[in-house]
Each structure stands twice: as structure tokens, then as C-alpha cells.
Design a protein around this motif. Structure first.
Motif, PDB file in Angstrom:
ATOM      1  N   SER A 159       0.870  -1.308   0.262  1.00 24.43           N
ATOM      2  CA  SER A 159       0.038   0.269   0.192  1.00 24.43           C
ATOM      3  C   SER A 159       0.896   1.218   0.129  1.00 24.43           C
ATOM      4  O   SER A 159       2.012   1.306   0.233  1.00 24.43           O
ATOM      5  CB  SER A 159      -1.014   0.086   1.275  1.00 24.43           C
ATOM      6  OG  SER A 159      -0.029   0.164   2.478  1.00 24.43           O
ATOM      7  N   ARG A 160       0.313   2.457  -0.599  1.00 26.18           N
ATOM      8  CA  ARG A 160       1.118   3.661  -0.247  1.00 26.18           C
ATOM      9  C   ARG A 160       1.505   4.035   1.197  1.00 26.18           C
ATOM     10  O   ARG A 160       2.577   4.412   1.216  1.00 26.18           O
ATOM     11  CB  ARG A 160       0.219   4.834  -0.883  1.00 26.18           C
ATOM     12  CG  ARG A 160       0.853   6.102  -0.725  1.00 26.18           C
ATOM     13  CD  ARG A 160      -0.179   7.272  -1.086  1.00 26.18           C
ATOM     14  NE  ARG A 160       0.583   8.351  -0.911  1.00 26.18           N
ATOM     15  CZ  ARG A 160       1.373   9.172  -1.725  1.00 26.18           C
ATOM     16  NH1 ARG A 160       1.737   8.531  -2.705  1.00 26.18           N
ATOM     17  NH2 ARG A 160       1.758  10.148  -1.460  1.00 26.18           N
ATOM     18  N   LYS A 161       0.726   3.491   2.127  1.00 30.15           N
ATOM     19  CA  LYS A 161       0.937   3.941   3.427  1.00 30.15           C
ATOM     20  C   LYS A 161       2.200   3.032   3.995  1.00 30.15           C
ATOM     21  O   LYS A 161       3.248   3.735   4.618  1.00 30.15           O
ATOM     22  CB  LYS A 161      -0.066   3.601   4.297  1.00 30.15           C
ATOM     23  CG  LYS A 161      -1.290   4.648   4.368  1.00 30.15           C
ATOM     24  CD  LYS A 161      -2.355   4.236   5.550  1.00 30.15           C
ATOM     25  CE  LYS A 161      -3.453   5.289   5.535  1.00 30.15           C
ATOM     26  NZ  LYS A 161      -4.475   4.832   6.560  1.00 30.15           N
ATOM     27  N   PHE A 162       2.435   1.605   3.559  1.00 28.76           N
ATOM     28  CA  PHE A 162       3.466   1.042   3.713  1.00 28.76           C
ATOM     29  C   PHE A 162       4.648   1.656   3.240  1.00 28.76           C
ATOM     30  O   PHE A 162       5.701   1.907   3.868  1.00 28.76           O
ATOM     31  CB  PHE A 162       3.148  -0.330   3.290  1.00 28.76           C
ATOM     32  CG  PHE A 162       4.540  -1.286   3.714  1.00 28.76           C
ATOM     33  CD1 PHE A 162       4.030  -2.219   4.579  1.00 28.76           C
ATOM     34  CD2 PHE A 162       5.577  -1.367   3.140  1.00 28.76           C
ATOM     35  CE1 PHE A 162       4.882  -3.114   5.120  1.00 28.76           C
ATOM     36  CE2 PHE A 162       6.413  -2.348   3.724  1.00 28.76           C
ATOM     37  CZ  PHE A 162       6.296  -3.175   4.560  1.00 28.76           C
ATOM     38  N   VAL A 163       4.674   2.009   1.817  1.00 28.73           N
ATOM     39  CA  VAL A 163       5.816   2.387   1.113  1.00 28.73           C
ATOM     40  C   VAL A 163       6.305   3.872   1.889  1.00 28.73           C
ATOM     41  O   VAL A 163       7.630   4.041   2.092  1.00 28.73           O
ATOM     42  CB  VAL A 163       5.404   2.713  -0.179  1.00 28.73           C
ATOM     43  CG1 VAL A 163       6.694   3.494  -0.935  1.00 28.73           C
ATOM     44  CG2 VAL A 163       5.448   1.125  -0.851  1.00 28.73           C
ATOM     45  N   TYR A 303       1.298   6.292  10.801  1.00 30.65           N
ATOM     46  CA  TYR A 303       0.605   5.407   9.676  1.00 30.65           C
ATOM     47  C   TYR A 303      -0.653   5.788   9.257  1.00 30.65           C
ATOM     48  O   TYR A 303      -1.092   6.089   8.019  1.00 30.65           O
ATOM     49  CB  TYR A 303       0.743   4.099   9.982  1.00 30.65           C
ATOM     50  CG  TYR A 303       0.884   3.084   8.961  1.00 30.65           C
ATOM     51  CD1 TYR A 303       1.766   2.712   8.255  1.00 30.65           C
ATOM     52  CD2 TYR A 303      -0.399   2.182   8.466  1.00 30.65           C
ATOM     53  CE1 TYR A 303       1.883   1.644   7.166  1.00 30.65           C
ATOM     54  CE2 TYR A 303      -0.506   1.473   7.595  1.00 30.65           C
ATOM     55  CZ  TYR A 303       0.567   1.131   6.734  1.00 30.65           C
ATOM     56  OH  TYR A 303       0.511   0.137   5.627  1.00 30.65           O
ATOM     57  N   ASN A 304      -1.477   6.112  10.089  1.00 33.01           N
ATOM     58  CA  ASN A 304      -2.760   6.324  10.013  1.00 33.01           C
ATOM     59  C   ASN A 304      -2.954   7.621   9.508  1.00 33.01           C
ATOM     60  O   ASN A 304      -4.123   8.072   8.852  1.00 33.01           O
ATOM     61  CB  ASN A 304      -3.765   6.082  11.402  1.00 33.01           C
ATOM     62  CG  ASN A 304      -3.827   4.556  11.725  1.00 33.01           C
ATOM     63  OD1 ASN A 304      -3.729   3.662  10.995  1.00 33.01           O
ATOM     64  ND2 ASN A 304      -4.027   4.579  13.103  1.00 33.01           N
ATOM     65  N   ASN A 305      -2.221   8.605   9.714  1.00 34.76           N
ATOM     66  CA  ASN A 305      -2.276  10.061   8.919  1.00 34.76           C
ATOM     67  C   ASN A 305      -1.662  10.243   7.771  1.00 34.76           C
ATOM     68  O   ASN A 305      -1.624  11.074   7.327  1.00 34.76           O
ATOM     69  CB  ASN A 305      -1.536  11.136  10.202  1.00 34.76           C
ATOM     70  CG  ASN A 305      -2.249  10.953  11.310  1.00 34.76           C
ATOM     71  OD1 ASN A 305      -3.355  10.975  11.277  1.00 34.76           O
ATOM     72  ND2 ASN A 305      -1.727  11.465  12.481  1.00 34.76           N
ATOM     73  N   THR A 306      -1.055   9.164   7.100  1.00 36.42           N
ATOM     74  CA  THR A 306      -0.423   9.059   6.100  1.00 36.42           C
ATOM     75  C   THR A 306      -1.569   9.238   4.846  1.00 36.42           C
ATOM     76  O   THR A 306      -2.452   8.331   4.811  1.00 36.42           O
ATOM     77  CB  THR A 306       0.422   7.851   5.590  1.00 36.42           C
ATOM     78  OG1 THR A 306       1.575   7.837   6.534  1.00 36.42           O
ATOM     79  CG2 THR A 306       1.134   8.224   4.315  1.00 36.42           C
ATOM     80  N   LEU A 307      -1.474   9.917   3.820  1.00 37.63           N
ATOM     81  CA  LEU A 307      -2.537  10.176   3.017  1.00 37.63           C
ATOM     82  C   LEU A 307      -1.983   9.411   1.621  1.00 37.63           C
ATOM     83  O   LEU A 307      -1.061   9.055   1.382  1.00 37.63           O
ATOM     84  CB  LEU A 307      -2.297  11.633   2.449  1.00 37.63           C
ATOM     85  CG  LEU A 307      -2.933  12.560   3.698  1.00 37.63           C
ATOM     86  CD1 LEU A 307      -2.825  14.145   3.149  1.00 37.63           C
ATOM     87  CD2 LEU A 307      -4.153  12.435   4.007  1.00 37.63           C
TER      88      LEU A 307
END
Length: 307
Positions: A159-163, A303-307
Motif C-alpha cells: 500500500s502507499r502507507k506501507f511504502v 501510519y494512520n495519518n499518511t495520505l
């Protein structure tokens, strides 16, 4: 699925024999994705063939697969990232099913599992690789309480968040181990998709060294246990030292009760030192464990705040 911006990440080092086919396969099965080939100082025609095949080609001068992937993660902007090797050992015809599973189950990382069927065992001709895969998988599953089938697969969706949150200091082929343990430690959603692995075509040479890279992976594993599970690591060290201290202390204690005098004073001093160091090790584990817990909480917020 089409509305997502998908990036194919292909790190390459001397893959002229196969890179054209890998790019062509993705163009056939995932035509709307952007295909990136990052060359890592290849000496053959990898770059020319990748460009001719229609891939976006860039370069990373720092040698090592992890260095290439870190640069890709940093520079490429997408909603979904697919990492695959350029050696044509992983199947591309199942990529739509993999993306569907990843999207429907809202995964953080999906791993192409080579080991749930017999394809890897039958196709892989490199000695000890099956043993190494099983050993690393067993160690990680035991220490991190997981049930992953393939820890070392180079075929993954992120996912984008992971990367955008992933970070590490490794350089080479320990990357897959680090990715797996990183996701397990932070409680990210990992799923696997069974794939049919095939060995490299004739004339294509693996860059892996069975023993050297295997040792690096094992070393990385224990370093990550120390980093992510400090109480377990330092607690184990403390228990071993404390046990040794008690064993060495048996003789001086027996002398004292028998003769009311300790003759083996150096042994007594050594045993006391072992016990003191064991207590310090345990205290270190407790302190670092609290720091690790706080880090995990802060990571979740980021992580949760990453768009």
C-alpha cells in the motif's frame, strides 16, 4: 481497480536476458500500470532492452537490492506498488487476482507465496535454498507468533502507507526478511497469494550467494529480534548469564559450608560478575521494551495519518 495508480517496481542488475519479457508481461496483464526499471550498475544490455520494452528506466549507483528499492519507494508516487524481480521467475499472469485480493482485503502487504505448492522445490536448483527458506520462516514464525508461508519472496504488493512509512538501514538481499519482520512488528495486515515459481532460464545467473547471503539474513533476523523484541533478547541473555553465574558459584558455596572458608575467590568473583551483568541485561531489556512500545504507538499514529 483501474482508478488506482499502480507502479511496477523492478530492480535490475544484469537481467538483459529476461527484463524484456517481464516488462512485456506486465504491459499485457496490467496495461494501465506504470512500469519502472531501476538499473543497479548493470554491465549488459539491461537498460537498452528495458527502454525498448517501454519501461521508465532510472538508475541507482549504490549497489544492493535494498538500496534500489529504497530509492524507488522515495521517488515513485502511486496508490499501489508491485515489487518483482527482473529475472522472470515470478508469474505475471496472476497479477490481477493478486491486486484484487490486496484491494478487497485492504492489505498493507501481499506476498507471492512460492512455498505452498511444490513449484519452488521442483524448480529451484540452488543447493540449500529450500533449507534456508524453511529455517528463516520457522525462526520468524516462532519469534513473532506468525504463520507466514514464504518469508523471502521477492514478489510483493504494498500500500502507499506501507511504502511511505517503511525505513531500514539494510543494503542487499536481506530486504525481504526485513519487510516481513517490519510488517509483523508493527501489526500491519499481511496476506499471501500462492504462485507457481519457475527457475531462471538457461543462461541467466542468480546474484545470490547461498552461504554469504544466508548468513546475512540470519544475522539480520537476530538484530531485528534485538531491536523489535528487546525484552525477549536481553531477557534470554540475562537468563543464560544468571544460570552460568549460579553454576560457577556452586564450588565457592560448597567450600564455605565445608571449610568455613572460600579458597576459589576468583571463581566467586567471576560468578558474582555474571549475576550482576545478567541483572543489568534484564534491566536493559525492560527499558528498551518500553521504548519499543512507545515507538509502535507513534508509528500507528504516523501510519494512520499518511495520505
Amino acid at each position: 481497480m483501474v482508478s488506482q495508480k499502480i507502479a511496477i517496481l523492478i530492480p535490475c542488475y544484469n537481467e538483459a536476458l529476461t527484463i524484456g519479457k517481464v516488462v512485456a508481461d506486465f504491459k499485457m496483464h496490467l496495461p494501465y500500470a506504470e512500469i519502472y526499471v531501476y538499473d543497479n550498475n548493470s554491465k549488459d544490455e539491461t537498460v537498452a532492452i528495458a527502454k525498448k520494452s517501454g519501461a521508465i528506466v532510472k538508475h541507482e549507483k549504490k549497489q544492493g537490492k535494498a538500496n534500489v528499492i529504497f530509492k524507488m519507494f522515495r521517488e515513485i508516487d502511486a496508490d499501489l506498488y508491485i515489487m518483482i524481480d527482473g529475472d522472470d521467475t515470478y508469474p505475471v499472469d496472476c497479477i490481477k487476482q493478486m491486486v484484487d485480493q490486496f484491494t478487497e482485503n485492504n492489505c498493507d502487504m501481499l506476498v507471492g507465496d512460492r512455498l505452498s505448492n511444490k513449484s519452488y522445490k521442483n524448480e529451484n536448483k540452488r543447493a540449500f535454498h529450500n533449507f534456508g527458506n524453511n529455517l528463516v520462516r520457522a525462526l520468524i514464525n516462532v519469534f513473532f507468533g506468525s504463520d507466514l508461508k514464504d518469508i523471502l519472496s521477492g514478489y510483493r504488493i504494498f500500500s502507499r502507507k506501507f511504502v511511505k512509512n517503511y525505513s531500514s538501514s539494510i543494503k542487499g538481499f536481506e530486504l525481504e526478511t526485513d519487510l516481513s519482520i517490519y510488517a509483523l512488528h508493527y501489526g500491519l495486515t499481511i496476506e499471501e497469494y500462492s504462485i507457481h515459481y519457475r527457475d531462471r532460464p538457461e543462461g541467466s545467473e542468480s546474484k545470490l550467494n547461498t552461504f554469504t547471503d544466508g548468513f546475512k539474513v540470519i544475522k539480520l533476523f537476530f538484530n531485528l529480534v534485538r531491536l523489535y523484541k528487546p525484552l525477549l533478547f536481553f531477557g534470554t541473555v540475562a537468563l543464560l548469564l544468571f544460570t552460568l553465574g549460579l553454576i560457577f558459584m556452586v564450588v565457592p558455596i560448597r567450600e564455605y559450608f565445608e571449610y568455613q572458608y572460600v579458597y576459589k575467590v576468583p571463581t566467586l568473583i567471576f560468578s558474582i560478575m555474571l549475576i550482576i551483568v545478567s541483572l543489568l541485561s534484564f534491566a536493559t531489556g525492560l527499558i528498551l521494551d518500553n521504548i519499543s512500545i512507545i515507538d509502535a504507538k507513534n508509528f500507528k499514529v504516523r501510519y494512520n495519518n499518511t495520505l
